[in-house]
Design an enzyme around this catalytic site. Sequence first.
Site, PDB file in Angstrom:
ATOM      1  N   HIS A  62       0.818  -1.226   0.000  1.00  0.00           N
ATOM      2  CA  HIS A  62       0.000   0.000   0.000  1.00  0.00           C
ATOM      3  C   HIS A  62       0.846   1.267   0.000  1.00  0.00           C
ATOM      4  O   HIS A  62       0.511   2.244  -0.660  1.00  0.00           O
ATOM      5  CB  HIS A  62      -0.984  -0.030   1.178  1.00  0.00           C
ATOM      6  CG  HIS A  62      -2.061  -1.050   0.990  1.00  0.00           C
ATOM      7  ND1 HIS A  62      -2.452  -1.934   1.965  1.00  0.00           N
ATOM      8  CD2 HIS A  62      -2.809  -1.357  -0.100  1.00  0.00           C
ATOM      9  CE1 HIS A  62      -3.408  -2.727   1.493  1.00  0.00           C
ATOM     10  NE2 HIS A  62      -3.633  -2.407   0.244  1.00  0.00           N
ATOM     11  N   GLY A 138     -14.370  -0.984 -12.987  1.00  0.00           N
ATOM     12  CA  GLY A 138     -13.430   0.104 -13.258  1.00  0.00           C
ATOM     13  C   GLY A 138     -13.272   0.385 -14.744  1.00  0.00           C
ATOM     14  O   GLY A 138     -13.086   1.541 -15.146  1.00  0.00           O
ATOM     15  N   ASP A 155      -5.340  -0.826  -8.345  1.00  0.00           N
ATOM     16  CA  ASP A 155      -5.065  -1.731  -7.226  1.00  0.00           C
ATOM     17  C   ASP A 155      -5.965  -2.948  -7.418  1.00  0.00           C
ATOM     18  O   ASP A 155      -6.958  -3.133  -6.724  1.00  0.00           O
ATOM     19  CB  ASP A 155      -5.375  -0.997  -5.921  1.00  0.00           C
ATOM     20  CG  ASP A 155      -5.076  -1.830  -4.692  1.00  0.00           C
ATOM     21  OD1 ASP A 155      -4.585  -2.965  -4.834  1.00  0.00           O
ATOM     22  OD2 ASP A 155      -5.362  -1.348  -3.582  1.00  0.00           O
ATOM     23  N   PRO A 162     -12.946 -10.934 -12.505  1.00  0.00           N
ATOM     24  CA  PRO A 162     -13.366  -9.554 -12.793  1.00  0.00           C
ATOM     25  C   PRO A 162     -12.197  -8.615 -13.095  1.00  0.00           C
ATOM     26  O   PRO A 162     -12.369  -7.563 -13.700  1.00  0.00           O
ATOM     27  CB  PRO A 162     -14.090  -9.119 -11.516  1.00  0.00           C
ATOM     28  CG  PRO A 162     -13.574 -10.024 -10.441  1.00  0.00           C
ATOM     29  CD  PRO A 162     -13.266 -11.323 -11.115  1.00  0.00           C
TER      30      PRO A 162
HETATM   31  N1  SAM Z   1      -3.333  -5.893  -3.111  1.00  0.00           N
HETATM   32  C1  SAM Z   1      -4.024  -6.772  -3.935  1.00  0.00           C
HETATM   33  C2  SAM Z   1      -3.214  -7.682  -4.788  1.00  0.00           C
HETATM   34  O1  SAM Z   1      -2.313  -7.250  -5.478  1.00  0.00           O
HETATM   35  O2  SAM Z   1      -3.496  -8.862  -4.736  1.00  0.00           O
HETATM   36  C3  SAM Z   1      -5.200  -6.157  -4.603  1.00  0.00           C
HETATM   37  C4  SAM Z   1      -6.180  -5.915  -3.525  1.00  0.00           C
HETATM   38  S1  SAM Z   1      -7.723  -5.253  -3.808  1.00  0.00           S
HETATM   39  C5  SAM Z   1      -8.608  -6.232  -2.621  1.00  0.00           C
HETATM   40  C6  SAM Z   1      -8.246  -5.811  -5.397  1.00  0.00           C
HETATM   41  C7  SAM Z   1      -9.689  -5.409  -5.658  1.00  0.00           C
HETATM   42  O3  SAM Z   1      -9.887  -5.249  -7.077  1.00  0.00           O
HETATM   43  C8  SAM Z   1     -10.739  -6.408  -5.179  1.00  0.00           C
HETATM   44  O4  SAM Z   1     -11.449  -5.847  -4.105  1.00  0.00           O
HETATM   45  C9  SAM Z   1     -11.620  -6.642  -6.406  1.00  0.00           C
HETATM   46  O5  SAM Z   1     -12.986  -6.731  -6.089  1.00  0.00           O
HETATM   47  C10 SAM Z   1     -11.285  -5.416  -7.255  1.00  0.00           C
HETATM   48  N2  SAM Z   1     -11.582  -5.568  -8.681  1.00  0.00           N
HETATM   49  C11 SAM Z   1     -11.350  -6.644  -9.481  1.00  0.00           C
HETATM   50  N3  SAM Z   1     -11.773  -6.398 -10.729  1.00  0.00           N
HETATM   51  C12 SAM Z   1     -12.276  -5.153 -10.744  1.00  0.00           C
HETATM   52  C13 SAM Z   1     -12.864  -4.342 -11.753  1.00  0.00           C
HETATM   53  N4  SAM Z   1     -13.017  -4.787 -12.996  1.00  0.00           N
HETATM   54  N5  SAM Z   1     -13.252  -3.078 -11.414  1.00  0.00           N
HETATM   55  C14 SAM Z   1     -13.091  -2.612 -10.140  1.00  0.00           C
HETATM   56  N6  SAM Z   1     -12.567  -3.349  -9.144  1.00  0.00           N
HETATM   57  C15 SAM Z   1     -12.149  -4.605  -9.442  1.00  0.00           C
END
Ligand code: SAM
Length: 282
Positions: A62, A138, A155, A162
């Site tokens: 982070h 996103g 992130d 997804p």
């Molecule tokens: N630090 C992490 C890693 O590198 O493994 C990433 C953590 S963060 C929890 C990742 C987030 O991206 C998840 O909460 C997931 O729901 C979100 N995510 C995945 N695909 C997405 C999309 N298309 N649009 C927005 N958010 C998305």
Amino acid sequence: MTQWFTETLHDGVAQALTIDRLLYRQKTDIQDLIIFDNRVFGRVLALDGVVQLTTGDEFVYHEMIAHVPLLAHGRARRVLIIGGGDGGTLRRCLEHPVDRVTMVEIDRSVVDLCREQFPEVCGNAFDDPRLDLVIADGAAFVRDTSDRFDVIIIDSTDPIGPGRVLFTAEFYADCRRCLTPGGLLVNQAGVPAVQGSELTDITTALRTAFADVAAYMAVVPTYYGGIMTLGWASDDPGLRRTDEATLADRAAASGISGRYYSPAVHVGSLALPPWIGALISA
Ligand code: SAM
């Protein structure tokens, strides 16, 4: 009997963590979510079988995904985070003198559960009046929005489920359109020892939209495989050369001090070992 969580991300290798206390397991509409306590790394969040964060080492990821772009840019007022539902990146962004942070997370359950189960990761970030939280894909958001941002932080999960749409040239072109002139994008770009083609694919796709594409490094113990990379894309190559003294002045002015981040680490993180540099050479 000891219960183990075994990560399923890579073909041929895996990391395993003991599930010392299972706190939550749910198949949300979007992904399979598990939260448990582990005796070494603390509380763990995994999505679709892949570790997303642990309370033991989240500070590395982070701090590096937030402080590096914001201090390299130096005057960011509007920030867009795509993904990041746990709030750790958001909290670090809000430590900077920004006017607004828009966070677009596809899965509301991640936000709700992380607020409840990982309060030390997000702090009070979700209550900050500078936050616009959007629950949406996103890729659809950047395609449709007329908003503009100085820094975009992706992130995301890995390019499965997804998260897959967040690794395409179309998505990066839309991100570039949403950046103000001289803006900077960074993204989660995997662990090259076990996902080398991912870093190559990301930088190749970023180059279709941006003039200056690079990567920088961090070591997050629970992202299996050693050094992880973060992608870097801008039309201003000068941002990558921001020197240590300038970064130190900016960090001091904003009261930023890290457990992993420092201006010296920032500068060093952009110096890639040749084997990683080869993966992103045009
Ligand atoms: N630090 C992490 C890693 O590198 O493994 C990433 C953590 S963060 C929890 C990742 C987030 O991206 C998840 O909460 C997931 O729901 C979100 N995510 C995945 N695909 C997405 C999309 N298309 N649009 C927005 N958010 C998305």
